[in-house]
Design a protein around this motif. Structure first.
Motif, mmCIF file in Angstrom:
data_model
loop_
_atom_site.group_PDB
_atom_site.id
_atom_site.type_symbol
_atom_site.label_atom_id
_atom_site.label_comp_id
_atom_site.label_asym_id
_atom_site.label_seq_id
_atom_site.Cartn_x
_atom_site.Cartn_y
_atom_site.Cartn_z
ATOM 1 N N GLN A 1 9.591 -19.461 -25.887
ATOM 2 C CA GLN A 1 9.094 -20.450 -24.932
ATOM 3 C C GLN A 1 9.943 -20.470 -23.678
ATOM 4 O O GLN A 1 9.443 -20.637 -22.567
ATOM 5 C CB GLN A 1 9.081 -21.840 -25.588
ATOM 6 N N LYS B 1 14.707 -12.826 -20.466
ATOM 7 C CA LYS B 1 13.818 -13.540 -19.557
ATOM 8 C C LYS B 1 13.708 -12.789 -18.230
ATOM 9 O O LYS B 1 12.615 -12.589 -17.699
ATOM 10 C CB LYS B 1 14.369 -14.944 -19.321
ATOM 11 N N ILE C 1 8.535 -19.428 -19.776
ATOM 12 C CA ILE C 1 8.240 -20.722 -19.175
ATOM 13 C C ILE C 1 7.578 -20.489 -17.806
ATOM 14 O O ILE C 1 8.050 -19.709 -16.989
ATOM 15 C CB ILE C 1 9.500 -21.604 -19.050
ATOM 16 N N GLY C 2 6.464 -21.148 -17.600
ATOM 17 C CA GLY C 2 5.729 -20.969 -16.347
ATOM 18 C C GLY C 2 4.752 -19.821 -16.383
ATOM 19 O O GLY C 2 3.928 -19.671 -15.487
ATOM 20 N N ARG C 3 4.831 -18.970 -17.407
ATOM 21 C CA ARG C 3 3.932 -17.817 -17.475
ATOM 22 C C ARG C 3 3.384 -17.675 -18.886
ATOM 23 O O ARG C 3 3.206 -16.568 -19.388
ATOM 24 C CB ARG C 3 4.697 -16.542 -17.101
ATOM 25 N N SER D 1 21.004 -21.417 -17.798
ATOM 26 C CA SER D 1 20.147 -22.572 -17.553
ATOM 27 C C SER D 1 18.902 -22.438 -18.411
ATOM 28 O O SER D 1 17.841 -22.103 -17.931
ATOM 29 C CB SER D 1 19.803 -22.696 -16.082
ATOM 30 N N LEU D 2 19.076 -22.686 -19.693
ATOM 31 C CA LEU D 2 17.948 -22.609 -20.610
ATOM 32 C C LEU D 2 17.553 -24.012 -21.036
ATOM 33 O O LEU D 2 18.316 -24.959 -20.879
ATOM 34 C CB LEU D 2 18.341 -21.787 -21.842
ATOM 35 N N HIS E 1 21.105 -15.993 -13.918
ATOM 36 C CA HIS E 1 22.121 -16.848 -13.302
ATOM 37 C C HIS E 1 23.424 -16.803 -14.076
ATOM 38 O O HIS E 1 23.451 -16.605 -15.285
ATOM 39 C CB HIS E 1 21.619 -18.287 -13.222
#
Ligand code: ATP
Ligand code: ATP
Ligand code: MG
Ligand code: MG
Lengths: 508, 291, 334, 334
Positions: free
Chosen positions: A98, A154, A102-104, A89-90, A85
């Motif tokens: 982390q 990411k 995140i989410g995985r 937006s971290l 993005h």
């Protein structure tokens, strides 16, 4: 070969803004497809639709030939689409690794985390990016540029078929950009389709295969990158052509020194920095990421504490302990991080533009002159071409580049004698950038002292009357501006490590 | 101060005038008998565990004796046993403790006192009509006893009187005021209201005054400057008063005696009194009223 | 690089024992209080009183641990106090009214807590009601329901032998007679340890921090934010259920009117312990220390026989000073 | 284009009367409650009762207006309730103990409030103590000091004729006998109007929003953030002083034990009124409506003689529903 992504007749309407009007876009696998356009043209909006952040109001999306509905970020990920993005937006309180996963997160049994595996995998990605970063560092401790690298890591970690990069290089320096391009080329060879958004025109030739230009929420056309002259792309974007003049350096030998810094220090970040700026002069600051330019600017401005150092304005010693002191002394500082330090994004455009100059619109009783503020806001909206439905629009709803223009407007309105601009044209389109350059030059011509920190060497070269170069918290040299200095000379000073420490150019 | 006898009183409350009057009595006895007294109580009468913590801290000070007004008898039993083991005499006050550990109890019979209020109410409204009750607390012993004492007496003896509602205002004057106004608004024919403690009673007076209902009979409980004034002005028909100063005084006196190993009377009834315009300045009544 | 890594590891601070230096410093305000009171009164630093302090911490501590989780997500939970009471009342119904065996009562308390927490979580995550309002509403509803279900009177546990042992007995004391630590305190430590483990070592904990840090970014990463959030509220509710058991056992009764006001004290312990109300950062250890500071303060002032009105004044002043000292310390440490 | 402009202007919502459409909708939950209670009981919609409701709103409403300012800066103020009491006690000292004339009492109340607010502001702005802790400490200190100064007993205003008129009298009623609006209510509206004006039309108000929006960016704009923040807390404290006058006048006495718990109710009114606890947005009008919703709810349920335990349950449920409805409405409007 079928298109990897095919978007047809995409529509998006926000309250008061028709952001996308019947937009078409397609992407093949193994290509870098650049998306260009002025600030607010709708590039980010289109990409947010593709990545499931916004729902489209019309049109169809096909992935690999099949029509799909993308109703959320997870759906986009499942289709192999990932995005970097434009707005970082971290999660600040989490570590780099982390954040990336995140989410995985790699898990052990019973929902326990495998932190070791997490850090190992992050390390692997960094190694592939040739990035030196401890995966356990908290994100809030990173500079904008490093945070940008984390965002890139990411996105890479998804190993997607489609990778969207919304201005990935806005915060990066040449060296990092080069690393990024190496990665992009590798991904390309693996058949990944890449959508690339940038306002840096030189990058087009270096990396893009095709270019799609948008204007006012509409597609203007798609052209091959190699065979189309930059000038033509620019005129597709802005509807006219721009001339690119080099800086004309005025004769400042007689001009008095407006601003001087002596022996500024703080720990390892700022090590004995001294320099001066004359009235009417533009002093450029160049350096690699982490060189400490932002630190110097913030220290001068009183935003961070200093351990030692003196500041003189027009020859008089100034004690600056807080930004309020600095502004009172006639110094303005435009931060490189607009979201955190430049804007109150929940407030409207007008309020943000006047934020540093409220005393000018306040009567004795503390009452605000709403009419006066509206007038000034309108003036800067048209001067800088800020694309907004009205001056009462909340800033967070503006496109990234237009937000940046609001910060610029804030400091132009404040009208300081000494202006420090940290990455003033970050994310700003070519047309507006030229406008801002002209404004900076005219400010200098009016006798103001201007300091411009920029990670874009061409910008530094084009604007500066003199160029200060920093490396690892030290001022390694000051070079003459205009056509007299080459990028190589700057790079030499910017990489002059402590071992080879011997200032060049004029004595600091 | 080392040789001075130390007696902590753990009460059910602290800031309310009633408890301050108990404290006054305790301080008076302490001065007369040459002992040191401290007085503590939780913010409101639902804080059973806070009171237990206070009792624990009091025991840690190795007192000569303890005065205790239990919010919940059972909850305190382990600590009371601990006191017994350490040979610290315990005197209960305000309301009894369901246990034989306390050597004496200095208390008012709240049920009987509230029943007297009911009788007076019935008399003043002519034995029939609607009445409401504003109580300070739905679950505390004093709240329950006064409510039940009043309500049960009405139910048993006065079939023509209807209790339309019982509401709880936490003893907060403002809240009780608003509450009373709503009750009056919802029951325009109301003949009387009983306010079961000082805060409730003052709230009822305020509510009645603000609604301009002159013919509602108000009966209060406890005393305090506002209630006394209201009785003089005729806004309140009368009220029940306990003898809080006496409770505090007798508690300390019994505690000192017990600590010295003297025998103490098991039940010290400090009594309750009806007061109205006619007897408010009677020296016997004036002695048990407080401001 | 290694410095940064170390600092960040120390900050994340799992395991109640390790990471000595920084941890010890975090105790500074607490230790100062302990020393001060010990000097001021010989009655303070005695086994019985220390145990009294710990026992006074138990209920508030467990509640504070529960609410820490919610606060780290950037939320708030005003219902913890009345939820505790509600769970106690339900346990009373199960054990005393229905006469079921003790283990079922325990399950009922924790289950009720989790279910109510889940409901709050649903209001917050799915219905997008601000946590303050959602849990305020919950607080009022539970307060009323406790009174309704119990018939506005306490439910005693006289028919359940061993119920009071949950909080008052001492398993440790049975093994080590010189350390008669009540079970209630043991349960506080176990709960804190478990919560700390979950927070630092599991996926649920990771999302707890992530949500408080930047919920939108977690959502954009494709995480089912709502489900996790509801899970965290449920966990926090379950912990309130444990507090309900503790207080019921301590008082040998479910007191239906108790509980309001406890939320403020629990939240205060959390914030004194360094957890930020804006979410994203916090530790269970800090919360424990915060709860202890409050308990020591209250107890110590009482032991000194400070007049009650002055106790309040001094407590307020010391809380401000303790947090200020803590801020200074942290700022110095960078 | 014009739509957005209008929406955002309506959002900022100055002037209690204008901006009709959206404002009316914001009343929706309130209007629904009013209709519901009117249908349920003939005693509800009567002049006397409406005035009673308004009067019941006055104190909480004024407190809520004060705390709205602090909340918009991204802070919180837990001390409003006890500060109100403290101001009332000080007024009592000035008027009854010292026997000074009424105007001095009024100045004392508002001045004391402002001074205490300034102190809280100092803790927050200069000492960087989190607002929750700073105002919690303040709350406790003021609670204790009220008891100390008053000698733990109420101070009556019998010697100050006209004191009760501040809240109970009716200036409007004297002119328009058909509208006997008590002065307390008038003062609430005037306070709200003034606060709204300050918030929307003055620098102080502008910085209030800006601080809550992004304090760091305001600081970097060269604004003396600390001074302004202290100013806002002082203003809020002064408003609590007005609330202190109102409650003292209403009860014809300063009740030193009262006040705790009022902060929660005030904050609830603010949040029900749509102000975000994370700061940066909010309106005084919303707060007024929030306070009215709570007062109407309490009054209506009492008029219906709902059992008290159920009143609490229903209040909790309705608060959640009202805010949910409000969220839905706003989402629909974009
Ligand atoms: N959530 C939103 N609400 C209202 N308007 C919006 C919203 N998001 C974007 N817009 C508007 O839509 C238009 C397109 O914005 P977008 O972010 O796509 O521009 P962009 O091409 O990415 O510009 P930039 O180069 O500055 O990043 C802009 O006018 C912007 O103000
Ligand atoms: N929050 C922080 N904590 C620790 N070190 C920091 C922090 N912020 C910056 N630094 C360090 O300070 C130095 C200078 O930082 P910074 O990147 O801002 O300089 P710069 O020259 O402005 O670079 P840029 O080109 O990114 O603007 C770097 O060594 C960086 O790692
Ligand atoms: Mg964009
Ligand atoms: Mg920089």
């Amino acid at each position: 070969m079928a298109d990897l992504i095919e978007m047809r007749g995409i529509e998006k309407i926000f309250p008061g803004v028709h952001a996308l009007k019947n937009v078409d876009f397609e992407l093949r696998s193994g290509e870098v497809h650049a998306l260009m356009g002025e600030n607010g043209a709708g590039k980010s909006t289109l990409m947010k639709i593709l990545s499931g952040v916004y729902a489209k109001d019309g049109g169809t999306i096909r992935v690999g030939g099949n029509e799909v509905t993308i109703d959320g970020p997870r759906a986009a990920q499942a289709l192999g689409i990932s995005i970097i993005h434009q707005e970082l937006s971290l999660m600040n309180d989490l570590s780099v690794a982390q954040n990336i996963f995140i989410g995985r997160e790699p898990r052990l049994r019973f929902g326990r985390l495998d932190e070791a595996a997490l850090n190992r995998r992050a390390d692997e990605i960094f190694a592939a990016m040739n990035l030196h970063l401890d995966p356990r560092t908290k994100v809030e401790r990173l500079t904008i540029a490093k945070q940008q690298m984390v965002e890139i890591a990411k996105a890479l970690s998804f190993r997607s078929r489609v990778l969207i990069m919304d201005e990935p290089t806005a915060a990066l320096n040449d060296a990092e950009i080069e690393e990024l391009f190496v990665i992009i080329r590798r991904l390309k060879s693996e058949g990944v389709g890449i959508i690339y958004i940038s306002h840096k025109m030189d990058e087009l030739k270096r990396i893009a295969d095709r270019v799609t230009v948008m204007r006012d929420g509409e597609t203007v056309g798609t052209v091959p990158a190699a065979s189309t002259p930059i000038g033509q792309i620019i005129s597709m974007m802005v509807g006219r052509s721009l001339s690119d003049e080099a800086a004309v350096i005025p004769d400042l030998s007689a001009a008095p020194v407006a601003f001087e810094v002596k022996g500024l220090r703080r720990g390892r970040e700022i090590r004995d920095v001294s320099f001066s700026v004359k009235k009417g002069e533009i002093l450029g600051f160049a350096g690699l990421m982490g060189a400490g330019r932002t630190e110097v600017a913030r220290a001068i401005f009183g935003a961070d504490p200093i351990e030692a150092g003196e500041i003189f304005i027009n020859g008089n010693r100034c004690h600056i302990r807080a930004p309020a002191d600095a502004v009172a002394a006639g110094i303005g500082y435009l931060s490189e991080d607009r979201k955190h330090f430049g804007l109150a994004v929940g407030m409207d455009v007008r309020a943000n533009i006047v934020m540093a100059s409220l005393d000018r619109f306040t009567n004795r009783a503390g009452q605000l002159d709403e009419k006066g503020m509206r007038g000034e806001a309108a003036k800067y909206i048209s001067l800088l071409g800020i694309r907004t439905p009205s001056d009462r629009q909340e800033v967070r709803l503006l496109s990234g580049g237009n937000q940046q223009k609001v910060v610029v407007a804030k400091w132009l309105l404040r009208d300081c004698e000494i202006l420090i601009f940290d990455e003033p044209t970050r994310g700003i389109d070519v047309g507006a950038k030229a406008e801002i350059h002209k404004l900076l030059q005219s400010l200098a011509a009016q006798g103001r002292a201007v300091i411009v920190i920029s990670s874009e060497l061409p910008e530094v070269l084009r604007l500066s009357h003199r160029i200060a170069v920093m490396c690892e918290g030290r001022l390694t040299g000051i070079l003459p501006g205009g056509g007299k200095t080459t990028q190589e000379e700057i790079m030499h000073l910017a990489t002059l490590r402590e071992s080879a420490m011997e200032p060049v150019g004029e004595p600091a | 101060a080392q040789d001075k006898m130390y007696i902590p009183l753990i009460s059910k409350g602290f800031q309310h005038q009633f408890w301050q009057a108990v404290k006054t009595g305790a301080d008076k006895a302490a001065a007369e008998l040459g002992v040191e007294v401290t007085f503590e109580g939780p913010d409101n009468e639902s804080m059973v565990d806070r009171q237990i913590d206070m009792l624990a801290a009091a025991l840690a000070k190795h007192p000569s004796a303890i005065g205790f007004a239990a919010l919940d008898s059972q909850a305190a039993i382990p600590l009371l046993k601990q006191a017994q083991e350490q040979k610290i005499p315990v005197i209960a006050f305000d309301s009894g403790v369901d246990s034989d550990i306390p050597l004496a109890t200095a208390a008012t019979d709240n049920v009987a006192a509230a029943a007297l209020a009911a009788d007076k109410m019935a008399e003043l409204i002519g034995g029939k009509g609607q009445v409401a009750v504003v109580v300070h607390d739905q679950t505390s012993r004093t709240g329950i006893d006064r409510r039940d004492g009043f309500v049960n007496r009405i139910k048993e003896k006065y079939p023509d009187i209807e209790i339309v509602t019982v509401q709880y205002g936490g003893g907060d004057q403002l809240q009780s005021t608003e509450l009373t106004k709503s009750i009056l608004q919802g029951n325009p024919d109301l003949a009387g209201i009983f306010g079961a403690n000082e805060g409730s009673a003052v709230g009822v007076i305020n509510g009645v005054r603000e609604m301009g209902k002159k013919d509602v009979v108000v009966i209060g409980y406890d005393s305090g400057a506002a209630q006394k004034q209201a009785i003089r002005d005729g806004l309140m028909a009368g009220a029940i008063t306990q003898n809080p100063v006496g409770i505090g005084y007798e508690t300390v006196k019994a505690a000192v005696a017990a600590a010295k190993g003297e025998k103490v009377e098991k039940n010290i009834d400090t009594g309750f009194f009806w007061y109205d315009k006619t007897n408010i300045d009677d020296p016997k009544i004036a002695a048990v009223l407080y401001d | 690089m290694s410095t940064t890594a170390e600092t960040s590891r120390a900050k994340s601070g799992f395991s109640l024992g390790a990471g000595a230096y920084q941890k010890l410093l975090a105790f500074a305000s607490l230790v100062l209080l302990l020393i001060g009171f010990s000097l001021a009164s010989p009655n303070f630093m005695q086994t019985a009183n220390i145990i009294a302090i710990l026992q006074a911490t138990a209920v508030n501590g467990v509640l504070a641990v529960g609410v820490t989780l919610v606060i780290i997500t950037g939320g708030i939970d005003l219902s913890v106090g009345t939820l505790m009471t509600f769970c106690a009342v339900i346990t009373g119904v199960v054990l005393t009214y229905w006469g079921l065996p003790l283990p079922l009562g325990i399950v009922a308390a924790i289950g009720t807590g989790a279910l109510c927490g889940l409901t709050s979580g649903f209001f917050v995550a799915k219905m997008k009601i601000p946590p303050f309002i959602a849990t305020l509403g919950m607080m009022l509803m539970l307060k009323g329901l406790s009174l309704v279900i119990s018939g506005t009177k306490p439910i005693y546990f006289n028919d359940t032998p061993g119920f009071t042992e949950i909080s008052r007995g001492s398993l440790i004391g049975a093994v080590l007679p010189s350390l008669p630590l009540p079970n209630g305190v043991l349960i506080l430590f176990l709960t804190a340890f478990a919560a700390s483990y979950i927070l630092e070592r599991t996926v649920l904990g990771r999302y707890t921090f992530a949500l408080g840090s930047n919920e939108e970014s977690v959502r954009l990463s494709g995480v089912n934010v709502d489900a996790w959030k509801m899970g965290i509220y449920a966990l926090s509710g379950g912990i309130c259920g444990i507090a309900g058991l503790l207080i019921a056992s301590r008082l040998n009764s479910a007191q239906p009117a108790l509980g309001q006001g406890y939320e403020l004290e629990a939240i205060a312990a959390v914030v004194i312990g360094g957890t930020s109300l804006s979410g994203g950062r916090g530790t269970i250890l800090g919360t424990l220390i915060g709860a202890l500071i409050m308990a020591v303060l209250t107890n110590g002032l009482r032991i000194l026989s400070v007049a009650q009105e002055w106790q309040t004044v001094v407590t307020g002043a010391i809380i401000i000073m303790a947090v200020y000292a803590d801020m200074m310390r942290r700022r110095k440490m960078g």
